[in-house]
Design a protein around this motif. Structure first.
Motif, PDB file in Angstrom:
ATOM      1  N   LEU A 101       0.774  -1.420  -0.012  1.00 28.28           N
ATOM      2  CA  LEU A 101      -0.213   0.215   0.018  1.00 28.28           C
ATOM      3  C   LEU A 101       0.979   1.273  -0.022  1.00 28.28           C
ATOM      4  CD1 LEU A 101      -2.595  -1.159   2.598  1.00 28.28           C
ATOM      5  CD2 LEU A 101      -2.827  -1.351   0.155  1.00 28.28           C
ATOM      6  N   LEU A 108      -3.240   6.329  -1.253  1.00 29.38           N
ATOM      7  CA  LEU A 108      -4.305   5.719   0.062  1.00 29.38           C
ATOM      8  C   LEU A 108      -3.650   6.736   1.211  1.00 29.38           C
ATOM      9  CD1 LEU A 108      -3.825   2.016  -0.518  1.00 29.38           C
ATOM     10  CD2 LEU A 108      -5.913   3.375  -0.601  1.00 29.38           C
ATOM     11  N   SER A 109      -4.401   7.188   1.952  1.00 27.85           N
ATOM     12  CA  SER A 109      -4.279   8.022   3.025  1.00 27.85           C
ATOM     13  C   SER A 109      -3.696   7.075   4.224  1.00 27.85           C
ATOM     14  CB  SER A 109      -5.668   8.851   3.576  1.00 27.85           C
ATOM     15  OG  SER A 109      -6.177   7.856   4.332  1.00 27.85           O
ATOM     16  N   ASP A 110      -2.904   7.712   5.090  1.00 24.15           N
ATOM     17  CA  ASP A 110      -2.340   6.701   6.116  1.00 24.15           C
ATOM     18  C   ASP A 110      -3.678   5.956   7.095  1.00 24.15           C
ATOM     19  OD1 ASP A 110      -0.084   7.478   5.469  1.00 24.15           O
ATOM     20  OD2 ASP A 110       0.528   8.638   7.135  1.00 24.15           O
ATOM     21  N   ASP A 111      -4.731   6.781   7.159  1.00 19.40           N
ATOM     22  CA  ASP A 111      -5.777   6.085   7.925  1.00 19.40           C
ATOM     23  C   ASP A 111      -6.231   4.843   7.045  1.00 19.40           C
ATOM     24  OD1 ASP A 111      -5.575   8.197   9.723  1.00 19.40           O
ATOM     25  OD2 ASP A 111      -7.084   9.455   8.951  1.00 19.40           O
ATOM     26  N   GLU A 112      -6.376   5.322   5.671  1.00 17.18           N
ATOM     27  CA  GLU A 112      -6.849   4.156   4.998  1.00 17.18           C
ATOM     28  C   GLU A 112      -5.983   2.758   5.037  1.00 17.18           C
ATOM     29  OE1 GLU A 112      -9.477   3.461   3.529  1.00 17.18           O
ATOM     30  OE2 GLU A 112      -9.032   1.733   2.013  1.00 17.18           O
ATOM     31  N   ILE A 113      -4.688   3.276   5.199  1.00 16.17           N
ATOM     32  CA  ILE A 113      -3.686   2.026   4.968  1.00 16.17           C
ATOM     33  C   ILE A 113      -3.667   1.365   6.585  1.00 16.17           C
ATOM     34  CG2 ILE A 113      -1.218   1.561   5.395  1.00 16.17           C
ATOM     35  CD1 ILE A 113      -0.676   3.848   3.199  1.00 16.17           C
ATOM     36  N   ASP A 114      -3.767   1.990   7.572  1.00 10.20           N
ATOM     37  CA  ASP A 114      -4.010   1.688   8.837  1.00 10.20           C
ATOM     38  C   ASP A 114      -5.156   0.844   9.245  1.00 10.20           C
ATOM     39  OD1 ASP A 114      -2.682   2.009  11.775  1.00 10.20           O
ATOM     40  OD2 ASP A 114      -4.855   2.028  11.953  1.00 10.20           O
ATOM     41  N   ALA A 115      -6.407   1.171   8.546  1.00 10.22           N
ATOM     42  CA  ALA A 115      -7.646   0.413   8.528  1.00 10.22           C
ATOM     43  C   ALA A 115      -7.538  -0.968   7.709  1.00 10.22           C
ATOM     44  CB  ALA A 115      -8.443   1.121   8.301  1.00 10.22           C
ATOM     45  N   ARG A 116      -6.743  -0.791   6.723  1.00  8.24           N
ATOM     46  CA  ARG A 116      -6.720  -1.991   5.661  1.00  8.24           C
ATOM     47  C   ARG A 116      -5.815  -2.986   6.453  1.00  8.24           C
ATOM     48  NH1 ARG A 116      -6.336  -2.049  -0.431  1.00  8.24           N
ATOM     49  NH2 ARG A 116      -7.134  -0.235  -1.036  1.00  8.24           N
ATOM     50  N   ARG A 119      -7.389  -4.659   9.288  1.00  9.80           N
ATOM     51  CA  ARG A 119      -8.443  -5.765   9.137  1.00  9.80           C
ATOM     52  C   ARG A 119      -7.848  -7.052   8.675  1.00  9.80           C
ATOM     53  NH1 ARG A 119     -11.457  -1.909   5.928  1.00  9.80           N
ATOM     54  NH2 ARG A 119     -10.758  -2.735   4.201  1.00  9.80           N
ATOM     55  N   GLU A 154      -5.941  -6.403  -1.971  1.00 10.29           N
ATOM     56  CA  GLU A 154      -7.200  -6.604  -2.750  1.00 10.29           C
ATOM     57  C   GLU A 154      -6.716  -6.796  -4.199  1.00 10.29           C
ATOM     58  OE1 GLU A 154      -9.653  -3.623  -1.498  1.00 10.29           O
ATOM     59  OE2 GLU A 154      -9.375  -3.952   0.796  1.00 10.29           O
TER      60      GLU A 154
END
Lengths: 425, 278, 333
Positions: A101, A108-116, A119, A154
């Motif tokens: 990522l 991708l934002s850091d938050d999005e990376i973190d969330a993924r 998960r 993904e």
């Protein structure tokens, strides 16, 4: 999620050696396909061509409808789990999983990376290890980090290159179930290379058997086991392997070192004028007359047991025999193809664990001639293969598979995905 | 299989590396064949190549200066290499094979010595050597050369020796060999290449020395080649010794190139041995 | 000269420890901590074998440097040996307040920084070419690379000097189309141009060493990491920056440290090309001229001691600030 299409794929090295020869294979969207074969059969090369780490000499490789022959690996959007996991030793577990990522540079934002990443780590039970370095992880944990790195993308498909071969037997069993569960949960197209037939039979929707770079058979595990197309597939799939006996065709029977098979219509049409054939019977088709009801059509024979091996759940008995000269060469060649050592010829019989047979005993054994396969000694083709039955088994497999995926997706929609993945090692 | 494009890139890359590595050598090689009239021409290649420069250093005016320095260089470098190799082999064997208190100290000392600025040692040695009579003698250079050759030899050999499967010695003894036979037949063949490679590298270093050479010698009695080159003068006061120096430089470079050609693989493994295998 | 040293710290998580170190560890740990007679005998043998080398190393370095420290405290000139007087730290005071010293220090540091930086870039390039080279080319490339390594520094200095020299060189006539270069440009008259040639010679001669160390470091990065990164979507530059460099950081740092120390001691090239004229004087040359040239042993010793202290400071900074790990260099102990 994508379909992968291989059309007449060839890999030829500089010296003209074809590691992969004219392989065509359609892998459907969401399907789990196993590439299996003995070492050096070209299965890993084929996988590396799909992912783009090896050049394709000729043929077409399509992912969905894109021709990707000349695309760099990074442009193919596939995720791969390597045999040695290939974790980045300088990065933490979190950063290892986040690595693909981070490469997208700002997409991708850091938050999005973190969330993924979280998960994926939850799915794989890696939450408490996120800050550790790969060197401090156990084999199973490393394996799961490698899977995490694959799923976080993904990507359009997962590729596995003998991912369990570095784990001990117990962990291998757990991770096998884990991979099956993960694939079913995510429904991602998966190509999985292994030389282990247990993995091949348990994981795959379909199994592609390769021999010296040539595709032998692609079928569901059951169909492969029950209706192999040739000696090679029959000998490779199943453990202990199928027994191959020399068979001399007579007026009304095929005589083998272990009893005569009456020439039923099925066998007569299979033999079709040949004088010598190879008769294949799986070890579990044999039984002891003292410990089971013997049906009328059974073939009985006397055998002096040489060695027995008691495994708890069953008992293997070995009976040496002398192979017929006409088929010995063919069987030796087959043995070499299967990574064998060319040891003595012996019949392997899998009996009930309760059996009291020991080394040196004389036993009377029987088998159902309907379970015997007959192979052409020249070409190795299975002369008794029932194509209709085979396609029925394949259909059955496909249906079971479809249901499993639907169930997993329903579950996932209800938010139970993580529950579906219990702890592994 | 390489595509044409890749082939072109490889060809270009290889040529670039070759030019990088060999061009300055080629330049001085070309200069060494220039007659004195052409030394100021500003061209790369001599237009009328001559051997006169080689004549002057091997048979002519500069013969005395050059040949004696060549003798000094070879003698001093070889002796200090042999001494360093013997001492380092013993020490490295002990470090790699035995467990004794202080082996870390020996390794750390060799590391510290190898980063020691030579110039810091040269002043006190200069003074001391003059007092005890070692100034301008072979031993007066052989001893300080130990500070150059010994640490790297210990370091490299230790790395080499750590890789030797010492069980072979025991296996040989179990197979019926005496202690000496076991060492001679199982260990020496494995250790010899490492010792040889180390000696080669140590020789390069001794051969390369300049600071000791100019500081601790004053005459052709012990002055090695690099120092002699710096003190070359032309046949007359107004003539630059360019040609003679170039020819001498080529002569002392030839053995290096030959050794590199012969033992390229060993030298690389020796240089990187300690670095990565630890 | 740089010692070949360095870490084995870049091992991959899955790679088994090298068999030799594992063996050593076993051999060590299986022994009892109590010092048995066997252990004492082993320790004695160890010192009998390693002792001579150890003593020789100390004799040729520790003794002279202590002597230098002692002599640096005197006003002592060989031209007037009887006038030797104790002056305490006065020599240091004189040197540290002298602009000549600070200028030499500046030039030395500049040479060190620039050569190491350039060598790192070129060295990486060479290492990459060799690393990826086909087997057929690899031998040729390595042989070529080793030629500068094996050549005497003084010879290299002369080669570069003659190439750039106004009267005998070809550089001026070849490159007179480059702005700033003309046929009568005297490279060795001005500080910047003189330093360029000095550094070029230094870089040419020593880059092979750094590139071989980097090559060894590259070989330690498992190939499947690069492949994994490619599959993960990395561009070649990203593979290099995010996977290769971090995994050979230890090898890079050690190579840089040793080259930096080596460059700080630069002497041969400057001596041959300019003898320190045109503002190219470096510390080692200053020490040489003071003690050997002018026979001022006390003052020269003081400069030598200061140079030695600088080397120690560089080491200290490298280890503390840049965390160069020399521990694995001791053989993984």
């Amino acid at each position: 999620m994508s379909a992968i299409t291989l059309k007449n794929i060839v890999k030829e090295y500089g010296d003209g050696y074809a590691a992969v020869n004219d392989v065509s294979l359609d892998i459907a969207d969401g399907e789990f396909v196993i590439l299996v074969g003995p070492s050096g059969c070209g299965k890993s090369t084929l996988l590396r061509m799909i992912v783009g780490l090896e050049d394709i000499t000729s043929g077409e490789l399509r992912i969905d409808d894109d021709l990707v022959n000349d695309k760099a690996p990074r442009d193919r959007d596939l995720a791969m789990v390597f045999q040695n996991y290939a974790l980045y030793p300088h990065l933490t577990v979190f950063e290892n999983i986040a690595f693909p990522l981070r490469l997208t540079k700002g997409a991708l934002s850091d938050d999005e990376i973190d969330a993924r990443v979280r998960r994926a780590s939850t799915l794989l039970e890696l939450d408490e290890h996120l800050d550790r370095k790969p060197a401090n992880l156990s084999g199973g944990q490393r394996q799961r980090v490698a899977m995490g790195r694959a799923i976080v993308r993904e990507a359009r498909a997962f590729l596995f290159d003998e991912p369990l071969s570095n784990l001990d037997a117990k962990l291998r069993g757990q991770m096998r179930t884990e991979i099956a569960r993960m694939q079913r949960t995510l429904g991602t197209t998966t190509v999985y290379v292994t030389h282990d037939q247990t993995e091949a039979l348990t994981l795959g929707d379909r199994v592609a058997v390769l021999r010296r770079g040539v595709l032998q058979q692609v079928a569901s595990p059951r169909s492969l086991y029950e209706q192999p197309v040739n000696l090679f597939v029959a000998g490779f799939i199943g453990s202990p392997p199928m027994n191959f006996l020399p068979g001399t065709v007579g007026e009304s029977s095929i005589s083998t070192p272990f009893g005569d098979l009456p020439l039923t219509d099925r066998l007569r049409s299979a033999v079709d004028g040949r004088e010598i054939v190879i008769v294949g019977i799986r070890p579990d088709a044999f039984h002891d007359v003292d410990e089971s009801d013997v049906p009328d059509e059974a073939v009985r024979f006397e055998a002096e047991i040489d060695v027995t091996e008691w495994l708890g759940s069953e008992l293997y008995a070995y009976v040496p025999f002398t192979s017929h000269d006409d088929v010995a060469a063919k069987l030796e060649e087959l043995d070499r193809d299967l990574d064998g050592e060319g040891m003595r010829t012996q019949l392997v019989v899998s009996l009930d664990a309760m059996s009291t047979l020991t080394d040196g005993d004389d036993a009377t054994l029987w088998f159902d001639p309907a379970s015997a396969h007959v192979f052409d000694p020249e070409t190795g083709d299975n002369l008794t293969r029932d194509a209709e039955r085979a396609s029925k088994l394949d259909e059955h497999g496909a249906k079971a598979r479809k249901r499993a995926i639907e169930r997993a997706r329903e579950k996932a929609e209800r938010g139970e995905a993580s529950v579906a993945v219990p702890s592994a090692g | 299989m390489l595509t044409t494009k890749q082939k072109v890139w490889w060809a270009l890359g290889t040529v670039a590396v070759l030019v990088y590595a060999l061009f300055p050598v080629a330049a001085i090689f070309a200069t060494s064949f220039k007659p004195s009239s052409e030394l100021t021409s500003g061209t790369f290649l001599p237009s009328s190549p001559t051997l006169s420069n080689y004549e002057s250093i091997l048979a002519g005016d500069a013969q005395e200066l050059f040949l004696s320095s060549l003798r000094n260089s070879i003698g001093i470098s070889v002796i200090s290499t042999v001494l360093a190799s013997i001492l380092a082999t013993l020490a490295a064997y002990a470090i790699a094979r035995l467990d004794f208190p202080g082996k870390k100290l020996v390794l750390m000392t060799s590391l510290a010595v190898s980063i020691f600025p030579v110039i810091s040692i040269v002043t006190p040695l200069f003074n001391l050597w003059r007092t005890i009579g070692l100034y301008d003698t072979w031993p007066g250079l052989i001893i300080p050369y130990m500070s150059l050759t010994l640490p790297i030899s210990i370091w490299t050999l230790t790395a080499f020796f750590r890789q030797i499967p010492w069980e072979l010695e025991q296996a040989a003894q179990v197979d019926g060999a005496t202690t000496y036979q076991a060492f001679r037949r199982a260990i020496v063949p494995l250790a010899a290449p490492g010792v040889f490679t180390t000696a080669l590298i140590a020789f390069f270093i001794a051969w390369n020395d300049f600071v000791y050479g100019i500081s601790l010698t004053s005459t052709s009695a012990a002055r090695p080649v690099p120092a002699a080159l710096a003190f070359f003068t032309g046949s007359s006061q107004f003539e630059e010794p360019t040609g003679a120096i170039s020819a001498a430089a080529v002569v002392v470079t030839i053995p290096v190139v030959v050794l590199v050609l012969l033992f390229q693989r060993q030298i690389v493994s020796g240089l990187t041995q300690g670095a990565v295998k630890g | 000269m740089s010692a070949t040293t360095g870490p084995g710290a870049t091992s991959s998580p899955t790679a088994a420890p090298s068999s030799s170190s594992a063996r050593n560890a076993n051999a060590t740990s299986s022994r009892k901590p109590r010092r048995s007679a066997r252990r004492r005998a082993e320790a004695r043998l160890g010192w009998i074998l390693a002792g001579p080398a150890f003593v020789v190393m100390l004799a040729v370095t520790l003794y002279p440097i202590l002597q230098a420290v002692w002599e640096s405290l005197f006003n002592y000139q060989l031209t007037a040996p009887d006038d030797r007087t104790f002056v305490g730290l006065n020599n240091y005071l004189v040197i540290l307040t002298d602009s000549i010293f600070w200028r030499a220090m500046g030039v030395t540091t500049l040479i060190m920084v620039i050569t190491v930086a350039v060598e790192l870039v070129i060295g990486f390039g060479l290492a990459m070419v060799m690393h990826r080279a086909l087997r057929r080319l690899r031998g040729l490339l390595r042989t070529a690379i080793l030629v500068p390594y094996g050549i005497i520094t003084v010879v290299s200095a002369f080669a570069w000097f003659y190439a750039f020299d106004t009267t005998s060189g070809f550089v001026n006539s070849w490159f007179d189309w480059v702005p700033g270069i003309s046929s009568d440009l005297n490279w060795f008259a001005e500080t910047p141009t003189a330093l360029i040639v000095i550094m070029a010679s230094e870089i040419w001669k020593t880059t092979p060493f750094i590139s071989l160390l980097l090559l060894a470091g590259l070989a330690q990065v498992p190939g499947d990491l690069e492949e994994a990164a490619k599959v993960d979507g990395a561009t070649p530059w990203q593979v290099f920056k995010r996977v290769i460099v971090p995994n050979m950081k230890a090898a890079i740092m050690v190579a840089v440290l040793f080259r930096a120390l080596d460059a700080f001691r630069i002497f041969d090239n400057v001596f041959i090309m300019t003898q320190g004229s045109a503002g190219t004087e470096v510390l080692a040359l200053l020490a040489y001229r003071t003690s050997i040239g002018q026979l001022q042993i006390g003052m020269g010793s003081a400069i030598s001691v200061l140079l030695f202290l600088c080397v120690i400071v560089i080491c200290f900074i490298a280890i503390k600030v840049f965390k160069v790990d020399l521990a694995p260099a001791q053989g993984g102990k």
